[in-house]
Design a protein around this motif. Sequence first.
Motif, mmCIF file in Angstrom:
data_model
loop_
_atom_site.group_PDB
_atom_site.id
_atom_site.type_symbol
_atom_site.label_atom_id
_atom_site.label_comp_id
_atom_site.label_asym_id
_atom_site.label_seq_id
_atom_site.Cartn_x
_atom_site.Cartn_y
_atom_site.Cartn_z
ATOM 1 N N LYS A 2 0.831 -1.053 0.143
ATOM 2 C CA LYS A 2 0.066 0.126 0.038
ATOM 3 C C LYS A 2 0.714 1.159 -0.058
ATOM 4 O O LYS A 2 1.900 1.264 0.450
ATOM 5 C CB LYS A 2 -0.925 0.085 1.425
ATOM 6 C CG LYS A 2 -1.818 -1.013 1.232
ATOM 7 C CD LYS A 2 -3.231 -1.049 0.264
ATOM 8 C CE LYS A 2 -3.921 -2.201 0.558
ATOM 9 N NZ LYS A 2 -4.947 -2.126 1.627
ATOM 10 N N TYR A 92 -1.938 5.195 -5.534
ATOM 11 C CA TYR A 92 -2.103 5.459 -4.145
ATOM 12 C C TYR A 92 -3.310 4.788 -3.830
ATOM 13 O O TYR A 92 -4.286 5.056 -4.187
ATOM 14 C CB TYR A 92 -1.858 6.799 -3.814
ATOM 15 C CG TYR A 92 -0.446 7.309 -4.425
ATOM 16 C CD1 TYR A 92 0.704 7.185 -3.687
ATOM 17 C CD2 TYR A 92 -0.332 8.120 -5.779
ATOM 18 C CE1 TYR A 92 2.018 7.506 -4.190
ATOM 19 C CE2 TYR A 92 0.850 8.527 -6.181
ATOM 20 C CZ TYR A 92 1.967 8.370 -5.222
ATOM 21 O OH TYR A 92 3.067 8.807 -6.145
ATOM 22 N N GLN A 93 -3.400 4.710 -2.125
ATOM 23 C CA GLN A 93 -4.702 4.104 -1.799
ATOM 24 C C GLN A 93 -5.069 5.406 -0.768
ATOM 25 O O GLN A 93 -6.204 5.030 -0.136
ATOM 26 C CB GLN A 93 -4.232 2.951 -0.849
ATOM 27 C CG GLN A 93 -4.205 1.519 -1.621
ATOM 28 C CD GLN A 93 -3.083 1.723 -2.543
ATOM 29 O OE1 GLN A 93 -1.886 1.518 -1.933
ATOM 30 N NE2 GLN A 93 -3.026 1.240 -3.877
ATOM 31 N N HIS A 120 -9.539 10.468 -6.781
ATOM 32 C CA HIS A 120 -9.086 9.596 -5.578
ATOM 33 C C HIS A 120 -10.277 8.899 -4.688
ATOM 34 O O HIS A 120 -10.624 7.903 -4.503
ATOM 35 C CB HIS A 120 -7.880 9.953 -4.904
ATOM 36 C CG HIS A 120 -7.516 9.143 -3.872
ATOM 37 N ND1 HIS A 120 -6.426 8.119 -4.002
ATOM 38 C CD2 HIS A 120 -7.531 9.294 -2.262
ATOM 39 C CE1 HIS A 120 -6.342 7.567 -2.711
ATOM 40 N NE2 HIS A 120 -6.732 8.125 -1.758
ATOM 41 N N GLY A 125 -10.712 5.935 -2.449
ATOM 42 C CA GLY A 125 -9.575 6.398 -1.780
ATOM 43 C C GLY A 125 -9.945 6.984 -0.492
ATOM 44 O O GLY A 125 -11.006 7.684 -0.176
ATOM 45 N N LEU A 222 -6.220 1.336 5.878
ATOM 46 C CA LEU A 222 -5.444 0.646 4.950
ATOM 47 C C LEU A 222 -5.215 -0.888 4.925
ATOM 48 O O LEU A 222 -4.645 -1.457 4.104
ATOM 49 C CB LEU A 222 -4.169 1.613 4.462
ATOM 50 C CG LEU A 222 -4.439 3.061 3.970
ATOM 51 C CD1 LEU A 222 -2.956 3.622 3.764
ATOM 52 C CD2 LEU A 222 -5.146 3.249 2.727
#
Length: 223
Positions: A2, A92-93, A120, A125, A222
Motif C-alpha cells: 500500500k 495510491y490508496q 481519488h 480512496g 489501509l
Amino acid sequence: MKKVLIPVTNHATLGDTNQANGTYAPELTHVIHELNVAGVDYDIASINGGKAPLYGTDIAGDDVNNTIIADEGFQSRINNTIPVQQLNVDNYQAIFYPGGFGLLTDLAKNEDFAHLSAKHYEEGGVLAAVCHGPAALLPITLSSGKPLLAGISVTGFTREEEIDFGTINDIPFLLEEALARKAARYSKVQPWGNFIIEDKNVITGQNPSSAHAVGQALVKKLT
C-alpha cells in the motif's frame, strides 16, 4: 505494498511575512512513523516539486520526529518532492495532507491537487489531513459539482489555537471559519487536545497533538 501520497507546501513563510515556515515537521513525521510501522510506503509531492520547506525539525524530546528527520529515505523524499504534474493518483490508496501554515497560501487553493483528490476519493480512496492540512480539502469539488466538504464533518486548527500560537494576525485566512462555512459540520475540543474525526473516507485531526491518532486511523483504513 500500500502507498500513501503526501502533498506538502512549497510556500516557505507564514503568509506574507518573512517568518520561516512550510510544513510543520511533527505533523508529517508522526504519521510517517505509523506508516513505517505498518509497512505502508509513501511518496511526498508538491505543486512545483523539488525541496520542500520544513519547520519544527529540532523539537527537544520528540524522538519520533528526530528519528524520521534523520532517516535518509525521508530526506531524499522531502528534498526531491514529486511535481503534481508527474503524479498518477491511481498508484495510491490514500492522500494525506500534513499541516503547517505554508499550505494556507498554496494548497488551500490549488486546483491540480484538488482534482487528483476528488478523483481519488470518488474511486474509494482515503483522504486524511491534520491541523492546517484540512485547508487543502477546501478546493476539492466532486463530479456532482458539490464541494467535498459539503457532505463531510471535519476538524482543523482552531481560532483559539491561532491566538495561543501568536499567528492570528499573520495567517492568510482563518481555517476554522473557512471550514465552518463550507463543511457539513466543523467540530473542535479544547485547545491543543488530541481530537480526530472520521467521516466516510475522510480523516481530519485538530492540531499537532492529533497527528499520531490521524496516522493510526489512516493505517487502520489501509490494513
